[in-house]
Motif scaffolding. Structure first.
Motif, short mmCIF file in Angstrom:
data_model
loop_
_atom_site.label_atom_id
_atom_site.label_comp_id
_atom_site.label_asym_id
_atom_site.label_seq_id
_atom_site.Cartn_x
_atom_site.Cartn_y
_atom_site.Cartn_z
N UNK A 232 -16.26 3.00 -18.71
CA UNK A 232 -16.40 2.35 -17.41
C UNK A 232 -15.39 2.91 -16.42
N UNK A 233 -15.79 2.91 -15.16
CA UNK A 233 -14.92 3.40 -14.10
C UNK A 233 -14.03 2.25 -13.66
N UNK A 234 -12.74 2.32 -13.99
CA UNK A 234 -11.80 1.26 -13.66
C UNK A 234 -11.17 1.54 -12.30
N UNK A 235 -11.19 0.55 -11.44
CA UNK A 235 -10.63 0.67 -10.10
C UNK A 235 -9.11 0.57 -10.18
N UNK A 236 -8.44 1.42 -9.39
CA UNK A 236 -6.98 1.37 -9.32
C UNK A 236 -6.54 0.15 -8.55
N UNK A 237 -5.53 -0.51 -9.05
CA UNK A 237 -4.96 -1.66 -8.34
C UNK A 237 -4.07 -1.12 -7.22
N UNK A 238 -4.22 -1.69 -6.03
CA UNK A 238 -3.44 -1.23 -4.89
C UNK A 238 -2.45 -2.30 -4.47
N UNK A 239 -1.38 -1.87 -3.85
CA UNK A 239 -0.36 -2.79 -3.37
C UNK A 239 -0.36 -2.76 -1.84
N UNK A 240 -0.54 -3.92 -1.26
CA UNK A 240 -0.57 -4.06 0.20
C UNK A 240 0.78 -4.53 0.71
N UNK B 145 1.07 -0.69 6.70
CA UNK B 145 -0.30 -0.55 6.22
C UNK B 145 -1.14 -1.73 6.73
N UNK B 146 -0.59 -2.93 6.63
CA UNK B 146 -1.31 -4.11 7.14
C UNK B 146 -1.55 -4.00 8.64
N UNK B 147 -0.54 -3.53 9.39
CA UNK B 147 -0.70 -3.40 10.83
C UNK B 147 -1.81 -2.40 11.16
N UNK B 148 -1.81 -1.26 10.48
CA UNK B 148 -2.87 -0.26 10.70
C UNK B 148 -4.22 -0.85 10.32
N UNK B 149 -4.28 -1.58 9.22
CA UNK B 149 -5.51 -2.22 8.78
C UNK B 149 -6.03 -3.19 9.85
N UNK B 150 -5.16 -4.06 10.35
CA UNK B 150 -5.55 -5.03 11.38
C UNK B 150 -6.03 -4.32 12.65
N UNK B 151 -5.27 -3.32 13.10
CA UNK B 151 -5.64 -2.60 14.32
C UNK B 151 -6.98 -1.88 14.15
N UNK C 124 -3.30 7.85 7.93
CA UNK C 124 -1.98 7.46 8.42
C UNK C 124 -0.97 7.12 7.33
N UNK C 125 -1.45 6.66 6.18
CA UNK C 125 -0.52 6.18 5.15
C UNK C 125 -0.79 6.76 3.75
N UNK C 126 -1.77 7.63 3.64
CA UNK C 126 -2.20 8.14 2.33
C UNK C 126 -2.48 6.96 1.39
N UNK C 127 -3.07 5.94 1.95
CA UNK C 127 -3.38 4.69 1.25
C UNK C 127 -4.88 4.67 0.99
N UNK C 128 -5.26 4.77 -0.26
CA UNK C 128 -6.68 4.91 -0.60
C UNK C 128 -7.19 3.61 -1.23
N UNK C 129 -8.18 3.03 -0.57
CA UNK C 129 -8.79 1.78 -1.03
C UNK C 129 -10.30 1.86 -0.86
N UNK C 130 -11.00 1.05 -1.65
CA UNK C 130 -12.45 1.01 -1.50
C UNK C 130 -12.85 -0.21 -0.67
N UNK C 131 -14.13 -0.34 -0.40
CA UNK C 131 -14.66 -1.39 0.46
C UNK C 131 -14.32 -2.79 -0.08
N UNK C 132 -14.48 -2.99 -1.38
CA UNK C 132 -14.22 -4.30 -1.96
C UNK C 132 -12.75 -4.68 -1.81
N UNK C 133 -11.85 -3.73 -2.01
CA UNK C 133 -10.42 -4.02 -1.85
C UNK C 133 -10.09 -4.36 -0.39
N UNK C 134 -10.73 -3.68 0.54
CA UNK C 134 -10.50 -3.98 1.95
C UNK C 134 -11.08 -5.35 2.32
N UNK C 135 -12.26 -5.66 1.81
CA UNK C 135 -12.85 -6.96 2.09
C UNK C 135 -12.00 -8.09 1.52
#
Length: 194
Positions: free
Chosen positions: A2-10, A15-21, A52-63
């Motif tokens: 199975x393809x296991x998703x990497x856990x990300x740290x927010x 990163x949060x400011x860039x995400x919100x903007x 901007x941050x070399x921060x890699x996330x997928x759609x589910x993590x962003x949602x």
């Protein structure tokens, strides 16, 4: 396998400011889909985080992050609007330990605001205003009631009829004073003898 998703740290506020903007920019140009972003917008937001941050996330993590931030904002807004002037200009709350504990029983996100203020509250407000409702009399985009900022004039309600209240069945009619025939015709007895 199975393809296991990497856990990300927010944990990074940047990163949060860039995400919100990025979310605000996408909502401004592409509108909402339900209570969140459109599928094409999530792709753009992910690209900005990577660039901007070399921060890699997928759609589910962003949602998930979007929903988390929205819930945190709803709690912040509820506390900010609480009576007693507990919110101060330093973006924190003047509450006793007992008040914090009472609020924490109502919502798990309260402790996160107790230990650290909401970063960039103006960005949260831009993103989640009208998408977040708090309290029993609150309004949200899916509400069936008119927006509370809409004004109505009396002519909007001219067609409605006013019903007279029905007398209570347990109230005897003898206790309600009835006008005499003279009082109802406009003539009353002159008791002063004039």
């Amino acid at each position: 396998m199975t393809d296991k998703r990497n856990r990300v740290s927010w944990k990074s506020k940047l990163v949060d400011k860039t995400f919100l903007e990025a979310c605000i920019q996408e909502l401004t140009s592409n509108d909402r889909e339900g209570s969140g972003l459109k599928a094409s917008s999530w792709v753009v937001v992910a690209e900005k985080l990577k660039t901007y941050h070399n921060f890699i996330v997928d759609k589910k993590q962003m949602k998930n992050r979007y929903d988390y931030l929205k819930e945190k904002y709803a709690v912040w807004l509820k506390l900010k609007n609480k009576t007693g002037n507990i919110y101060n200009p330093t973006n924190s709350f003047n509450m006793t330990n007992e008040e914090w504990e009472a609020e924490a029983k109502l919502n798990n996100y309260v402790d996160k605001l107790r230990n650290a203020p909401l970063p960039c509250p103006e960005l949260y407000t831009q993103l989640f205003d009208r998408a977040t409702s708090t309290g029993v009399h609150s309004w949200g985009p899916s509400s069936t009631l008119p927006h509370p900022n809409e004004t109505f004039s009396t002519h909007d309600f001219e067609d409605t009829e006013k019903d007279e209240p029905a007398p209570h069945a347990d109230t005897p009619s003898s206790t309600v004073p009835q006008p005499t025939s003279e009082e109802s015709s406009g003539r009353t007895k002159n008791k002063g003898g004039k």
